[in-house]
Design a protein around this motif. Sequence first.
Motif, PDB file in Angstrom:
ATOM      1  N   LYS A 146       1.200  -1.472   0.038  1.00 45.02           N
ATOM      2  CA  LYS A 146       0.201   0.245  -0.125  1.00 45.02           C
ATOM      3  C   LYS A 146       0.837   1.718   0.417  1.00 45.02           C
ATOM      4  O   LYS A 146       0.439   1.823  -0.449  1.00 45.02           O
ATOM      5  CB  LYS A 146      -1.145   0.178   1.211  1.00 45.02           C
ATOM      6  CG  LYS A 146      -1.721   0.728   0.997  1.00 45.02           C
ATOM      7  CD  LYS A 146      -3.406   1.411   2.417  1.00 45.02           C
ATOM      8  CE  LYS A 146      -3.874   1.997   2.561  1.00 45.02           C
ATOM      9  NZ  LYS A 146      -5.012   2.184   3.765  1.00 45.02           N
ATOM     10  N   SER A 147       2.008   0.857   1.102  1.00 48.44           N
ATOM     11  CA  SER A 147       2.459   2.452   0.617  1.00 48.44           C
ATOM     12  C   SER A 147       3.584   2.723  -1.198  1.00 48.44           C
ATOM     13  O   SER A 147       3.678   4.189  -0.925  1.00 48.44           O
ATOM     14  CB  SER A 147       3.879   1.976   1.884  1.00 48.44           C
ATOM     15  OG  SER A 147       4.700   3.298   1.599  1.00 48.44           O
ATOM     16  N   TYR A 148       3.969   1.857  -1.036  1.00 48.53           N
ATOM     17  CA  TYR A 148       4.137   1.460  -2.446  1.00 48.53           C
ATOM     18  C   TYR A 148       3.777   2.161  -3.619  1.00 48.53           C
ATOM     19  O   TYR A 148       4.288   3.380  -4.683  1.00 48.53           O
ATOM     20  CB  TYR A 148       5.355   0.465  -2.504  1.00 48.53           C
ATOM     21  CG  TYR A 148       5.617   0.300  -4.432  1.00 48.53           C
ATOM     22  CD1 TYR A 148       6.739   0.176  -4.415  1.00 48.53           C
ATOM     23  CD2 TYR A 148       4.686  -0.395  -5.372  1.00 48.53           C
ATOM     24  CE1 TYR A 148       7.785   0.486  -5.515  1.00 48.53           C
ATOM     25  CE2 TYR A 148       6.031  -0.500  -6.323  1.00 48.53           C
ATOM     26  CZ  TYR A 148       6.854  -0.208  -6.889  1.00 48.53           C
ATOM     27  OH  TYR A 148       7.412   0.580  -7.762  1.00 48.53           O
ATOM     28  N   TYR A 149       3.017   1.889  -3.776  1.00 47.15           N
ATOM     29  CA  TYR A 149       1.417   2.412  -4.762  1.00 47.15           C
ATOM     30  C   TYR A 149       1.299   3.681  -4.304  1.00 47.15           C
ATOM     31  O   TYR A 149       0.338   4.214  -4.838  1.00 47.15           O
ATOM     32  CB  TYR A 149       0.740   0.659  -4.745  1.00 47.15           C
ATOM     33  CG  TYR A 149       0.767  -0.114  -5.990  1.00 47.15           C
ATOM     34  CD1 TYR A 149       1.400   0.758  -6.955  1.00 47.15           C
ATOM     35  CD2 TYR A 149       1.921  -0.987  -5.384  1.00 47.15           C
ATOM     36  CE1 TYR A 149       2.295  -0.547  -7.849  1.00 47.15           C
ATOM     37  CE2 TYR A 149       2.178  -1.926  -6.068  1.00 47.15           C
ATOM     38  CZ  TYR A 149       2.453  -2.343  -7.451  1.00 47.15           C
ATOM     39  OH  TYR A 149       3.115  -3.241  -7.932  1.00 47.15           O
ATOM     40  N   SER A 150       0.858   4.253  -2.818  1.00 48.41           N
ATOM     41  CA  SER A 150       0.477   5.447  -2.598  1.00 48.41           C
ATOM     42  C   SER A 150       1.105   6.130  -2.978  1.00 48.41           C
ATOM     43  O   SER A 150       1.182   7.128  -4.076  1.00 48.41           O
ATOM     44  CB  SER A 150       0.713   5.665  -1.233  1.00 48.41           C
ATOM     45  OG  SER A 150       1.494   5.268  -0.478  1.00 48.41           O
ATOM     46  N   VAL A 151       2.485   6.068  -3.548  1.00 46.82           N
ATOM     47  CA  VAL A 151       3.734   7.262  -4.103  1.00 46.82           C
ATOM     48  C   VAL A 151       3.400   6.699  -5.173  1.00 46.82           C
ATOM     49  O   VAL A 151       3.342   7.663  -6.406  1.00 46.82           O
ATOM     50  CB  VAL A 151       5.150   6.108  -3.472  1.00 46.82           C
ATOM     51  CG1 VAL A 151       6.108   7.653  -4.797  1.00 46.82           C
ATOM     52  CG2 VAL A 151       5.361   7.006  -2.327  1.00 46.82           C
ATOM     53  N   HIS A 152       2.647   5.231  -6.530  1.00 45.78           N
ATOM     54  CA  HIS A 152       2.938   5.200  -7.227  1.00 45.78           C
ATOM     55  C   HIS A 152       1.146   6.144  -8.122  1.00 45.78           C
ATOM     56  O   HIS A 152       1.878   7.002  -8.610  1.00 45.78           O
ATOM     57  CB  HIS A 152       2.669   4.005  -8.341  1.00 45.78           C
ATOM     58  CG  HIS A 152       2.294   3.192  -9.380  1.00 45.78           C
ATOM     59  ND1 HIS A 152       3.083   3.345 -10.656  1.00 45.78           N
ATOM     60  CD2 HIS A 152       0.604   3.230  -9.353  1.00 45.78           C
ATOM     61  CE1 HIS A 152       2.123   3.288 -10.836  1.00 45.78           C
ATOM     62  NE2 HIS A 152       0.886   3.163 -10.967  1.00 45.78           N
ATOM     63  N   ILE A 153       0.458   6.169  -7.415  1.00 46.69           N
ATOM     64  CA  ILE A 153      -0.404   7.213  -7.700  1.00 46.69           C
ATOM     65  C   ILE A 153      -0.864   8.722  -7.005  1.00 46.69           C
ATOM     66  O   ILE A 153      -1.008   9.481  -8.082  1.00 46.69           O
ATOM     67  CB  ILE A 153      -1.969   6.630  -6.888  1.00 46.69           C
ATOM     68  CG1 ILE A 153      -2.043   5.081  -7.203  1.00 46.69           C
ATOM     69  CG2 ILE A 153      -3.095   7.477  -6.700  1.00 46.69           C
ATOM     70  CD1 ILE A 153      -3.203   4.513  -6.166  1.00 46.69           C
ATOM     71  N   PHE A 154       0.189   8.866  -6.428  1.00 46.22           N
ATOM     72  CA  PHE A 154       0.361  10.291  -6.226  1.00 46.22           C
ATOM     73  C   PHE A 154       1.173  10.625  -7.359  1.00 46.22           C
ATOM     74  O   PHE A 154       0.856  11.847  -7.950  1.00 46.22           O
ATOM     75  CB  PHE A 154       1.666  10.452  -4.239  1.00 46.22           C
ATOM     76  CG  PHE A 154       1.315  11.658  -4.262  1.00 46.22           C
ATOM     77  CD1 PHE A 154       0.720  12.019  -3.246  1.00 46.22           C
ATOM     78  CD2 PHE A 154       2.588  12.365  -4.840  1.00 46.22           C
ATOM     79  CE1 PHE A 154       1.163  13.571  -3.150  1.00 46.22           C
ATOM     80  CE2 PHE A 154       2.580  13.742  -4.494  1.00 46.22           C
ATOM     81  CZ  PHE A 154       1.629  14.382  -3.453  1.00 46.22           C
ATOM     82  N   HIS A 155       2.685   9.829  -8.074  1.00 46.57           N
ATOM     83  CA  HIS A 155       2.780  10.435  -9.283  1.00 46.57           C
ATOM     84  C   HIS A 155       1.968  10.509  -9.952  1.00 46.57           C
ATOM     85  O   HIS A 155       1.845  11.828 -11.314  1.00 46.57           O
ATOM     86  CB  HIS A 155       4.167   9.531  -9.544  1.00 46.57           C
ATOM     87  CG  HIS A 155       4.964   9.674 -11.156  1.00 46.57           C
ATOM     88  ND1 HIS A 155       4.637   8.847 -11.636  1.00 46.57           N
ATOM     89  CD2 HIS A 155       5.427  10.497 -11.088  1.00 46.57           C
ATOM     90  CE1 HIS A 155       4.220   9.427 -12.618  1.00 46.57           C
ATOM     91  NE2 HIS A 155       5.816   9.986 -12.754  1.00 46.57           N
ATOM     92  N   ALA A 156       0.844   9.688 -10.257  1.00 48.48           N
ATOM     93  CA  ALA A 156       0.445   9.601 -11.255  1.00 48.48           C
ATOM     94  C   ALA A 156      -0.771  10.842 -11.389  1.00 48.48           C
ATOM     95  O   ALA A 156      -0.796  11.491 -12.661  1.00 48.48           O
ATOM     96  CB  ALA A 156      -0.379   8.321 -11.349  1.00 48.48           C
ATOM     97  N   VAL A 157      -1.028  11.066 -10.153  1.00 51.77           N
ATOM     98  CA  VAL A 157      -1.769  12.142 -10.324  1.00 51.77           C
ATOM     99  C   VAL A 157      -1.095  13.385 -10.473  1.00 51.77           C
ATOM    100  O   VAL A 157      -2.123  14.406 -10.939  1.00 51.77           O
ATOM    101  CB  VAL A 157      -2.737  12.525  -8.867  1.00 51.77           C
ATOM    102  CG1 VAL A 157      -3.922  13.253  -8.626  1.00 51.77           C
ATOM    103  CG2 VAL A 157      -4.042  11.184  -9.106  1.00 51.77           C
ATOM    104  N   VAL A 158      -0.034  13.920 -10.013  1.00 47.87           N
ATOM    105  CA  VAL A 158       0.262  14.981  -9.436  1.00 47.87           C
ATOM    106  C   VAL A 158       0.785  15.390 -10.858  1.00 47.87           C
ATOM    107  O   VAL A 158       1.508  16.811 -11.071  1.00 47.87           O
ATOM    108  CB  VAL A 158       1.657  15.343  -8.891  1.00 47.87           C
ATOM    109  CG1 VAL A 158       2.631  14.096  -9.207  1.00 47.87           C
ATOM    110  CG2 VAL A 158       1.893  16.227  -8.131  1.00 47.87           C
ATOM    111  N   ARG A 159       1.163  14.385 -11.753  1.00 50.47           N
ATOM    112  CA  ARG A 159       2.117  15.308 -12.795  1.00 50.47           C
ATOM    113  C   ARG A 159       0.998  15.560 -14.231  1.00 50.47           C
ATOM    114  O   ARG A 159       1.418  16.223 -14.583  1.00 50.47           O
ATOM    115  CB  ARG A 159       2.643  13.965 -13.945  1.00 50.47           C
ATOM    116  CG  ARG A 159       1.757  12.584 -13.959  1.00 50.47           C
ATOM    117  CD  ARG A 159       2.507  11.641 -14.342  1.00 50.47           C
ATOM    118  NE  ARG A 159       2.160  11.546 -16.026  1.00 50.47           N
ATOM    119  CZ  ARG A 159       1.906  11.849 -16.916  1.00 50.47           C
ATOM    120  NH1 ARG A 159       0.534  10.755 -16.492  1.00 50.47           N
ATOM    121  NH2 ARG A 159       1.477  12.052 -18.694  1.00 50.47           N
ATOM    122  N   LEU A 160      -0.667  15.782 -13.434  1.00 54.72           N
ATOM    123  CA  LEU A 160      -1.388  15.777 -14.995  1.00 54.72           C
ATOM    124  C   LEU A 160      -1.930  17.728 -14.825  1.00 54.72           C
ATOM    125  O   LEU A 160      -0.801  17.991 -14.192  1.00 54.72           O
ATOM    126  CB  LEU A 160      -2.867  15.383 -14.219  1.00 54.72           C
ATOM    127  CG  LEU A 160      -2.666  14.104 -14.663  1.00 54.72           C
ATOM    128  CD1 LEU A 160      -3.495  13.095 -14.162  1.00 54.72           C
ATOM    129  CD2 LEU A 160      -2.624  13.489 -15.600  1.00 54.72           C
TER     130      LEU A 160
END
Length: 719
Positions: A140-154
Motif C-alpha cells: 500500500k505504501s509503495y503504490y501510494s507513491v505510484h498513484i501520487f505520481h500519476a495524479v500530480v503530473r497531470l
Amino acid sequence: MAFRSTSNNVTHSKLGVWEIYEDPTTLPRKRWPSIEAYAIIKTAAPYVVRMLRDIASIRECWLLLAGWVTVELVASLVPAIALSFHGQLLTVVQTAVDHRTVDPHLLFTVAAGGLACSLATRLLRYARARISAPLHRRIKSYYSVHIFHAVVRLDVPTYDDPAVQHQLEQAFPKSPHSTIAFDAVSATLRLFSTAIQLTSQLPVLVSVLSNQPDGPLLVFLCLAHAFFQWAKVDKPFIGHGVWAATTTDPDYIKSEGLKRAVTNPIHRKEIVASGIAPSLLAQYRQAVARIADRAGDFYEVVASATTLRDGLSINVFIQEVLRSMPEIAFALRAVQRPSSIPLSLASLNLITQTTQGFTYTAFSLFDDTVTIANKLAAVRHLYEVTKIPNRVKVHVPKKDSIIDEDDPSLGVPFPEDQQSLELGISIEFRNVSFKYPGSDEYALRNINFKIERGELCVIVGSNGSGKSTILKLIARLYDPTEGLILVNGADIRTLRLADLRRAISVLFQDYTHFPLSIRDNIALGDPEHADDLDKIRRAAELGGADGLIERLPDKYDTYLERPVRDYYSTLPEGMTDLFGRPVDYGRVREAGGMANAEGGGGAGNRGLSGGQMQRIALSRTFMRSVVSDNSVGLLLFDEPSASLDPTAEHDLFERLRNLRGSKTMIFSSHRFGNLTRHADLILYMNDAEVLEEGTHEQLLAQKGGYAQIWMLQACAFLS
C-alpha cells in the motif's frame, strides 16, 4: 414494477422513485469463466508481471510473499487430509456396527488427526494474517507513491477532463483499507489455492464415498441443492448488462438536497445565523410525507425488491425440497435396516458436509475466475494511469513533433542565461483567442499586446473580462485556441515547461491553502529552502502574515486545515448515556488537544479572515519571488488585494514595487488603486477584449472606459 420499451428498444421500468433503463442488446455476464474474462487476463498479464517485479523490489516483500504462498499451499491441502480422517471415522463406525468392536488405535489416530487438522487450520489462518498484514502495508505504501505520481503530473486541462477523472477512479482502490495490487495478489493466490484444494479433495472424496450406502444418491441430492442455492445467490435483480437508474421525483430530490444542506459544515453558519432551521425542517417533513413509502436509496430499494421477488419463487421451493431429500433417504434406509442407523447418520453428515463444501468451492472457482479478470484489469488501469497524456505539450520545432511534458529534457532550455532573469521576462500576445475546454464562449478574443522586460503591467477591468485568463496562459496552464504567445521572443510552446514555470511566480485569484502547516504552505513557494525558517519568516513578513502567525498557539506549525480528522464515539454530545450520565466530550478534547469548534479536528481555518488567509498565500508567493531571487524573472498577481483592507492593500503594493527590482511584474485587478499610477503599461479589458492600453496619464487623456471607471472609483472613495 412495471416494464415498457422506449423508442430505441431500451427497456424502461419503475421501482419506487427510481427509473431504470436497461439495454437488452448487451449480453449478461456468464456464471462460468467467459472468453471475455480470459481475454482480459491475457491482456493484463504483462502488467501483472510488472507488478510482481515491483512488489519483489520492495524491502523484504519477496520473503513475505514467499511465506504467504507457502501458507496458502499448505492450507489448500488440509481439507483433503481432514476428509481422509473423516472417511476413516466411517470405517470405525462400520466396524462397530458390524462386529461390535472398536479399534482403539485407529480411533485415536482419527481423533488426533482431526484435532491436528483443526489446529493446523487455525495456525495457518493466524500465519496468513501475520504475513499478509505487513505485506499489505508495504504494498500500500509503495503504490501510494505510484498513484501520487500519476495524479500530480497531470496538467490543468487534463485533470479537469471528466474522462480522465473516471480513469483515475478506476486506478484508485475502492476502499481506503484496500490496495489494487494487494487485492490482485490475494485473489490470484485464492484462485490457485481453491484449484489445489479441489484437485486434492476430489480423489479422497470419491474414495471415501464410493463404498458408502446410497453414497451416489446422496451426493447427487447435495450437489443439486448446492447448485440451486448458488444459482439463486448469483442472480441479481438487475441484469449484468448496460443499465442506468435515475429519479425525477421532485420530492425525493428535494429531501436529499435538504439532508445534504444540513449535514455539510459549509452551510452550518448560514443556517444558524439566518434562523432558517425551522423552515428547512418543515420543508423536509412535507417532502418526506409526500414521498411516503416510495423513497429509499437505490440499492436499498433493489435489495427489498429482490427479497420480495425471490421469496416465493419456484427456485426457493426446489431448494427446500432438495434440502430435505437427504434426510428422507436416510429415513427410508433406517426403516429398511434399523441397525444401520449409526452408520447411515454418520454417512449422511459426512456426505452432506463434504459434498456441499466441495460444490461451493467448485462454484467459487468459477466465480473467482471472473473476479480475477476484474482484479487484473484493475492492475492494468493502475499502471496505465501513469501514461495519461497531458494536453499541454512541448513542441519541438527541429523534429516537427509534439512531446509530452514528462521528459524534462525536452524543449528549448529557458532562459539560456540564468542571470538574465534579473532583468525580467518579456511577454507578447499576437492575435490570441481562447475558449475554456467544454465552453463555446470566448474567454479571450483577438488579444494583442507586448510587455517589455522589467516593466510593471496592470491589467484592469470588470470581473469576467478575461484578466485571470491572460495570466493562466502566460503560466501555460492552457494553450491558446488561436494565436501565438512569445516569451523573450520565443514561442512559449517550444520552451521546457519545467524551466518556464520555475522562472515564473504566480498568485491566482482562486488561491488555495494546502492541508499542511503554515510553515509548509509558505515553504512550497521555494521547496529547496523548505527547512530555512529564517527565509520562511522573511517571506511571511513581506506577505504581511508574520503578525497573525505569531499570535496563533502553534505559530508556524499551525494547521489551517488538518488532513487527518479526529474520531469520537457514537454517543451524541448533550444526551445522557444508559446510566444517566451526561455525554460531554469537553474533557477528552482538552486532554487530547482537540479543538471544540474552529481549527483542529480536521476542519476550520482557526477563525482567520479572508484577508488573513490571503496574506498567507501572498507569503508563499514572496517565498518564491523574493527569497529565490535569482530563479524568478516574472511575477504574476491575480487580484492580490481582493480580500485586503485599503491600508493593507497600500502596504502590499508598496512592498511589491520596492522589492521587484528589475523583474517583470503583471497585476490583474478590478480596483484601480495607487498601483496603476506607477504602471509602465495598463491594459483595460472588457468582455474578453483589450480595449485600451497605455500609461495611467495616457488612458486618462483618452477619456475612455478606463478614465470613466477611474473617476467613479475615485469619487466613491472620496465620498
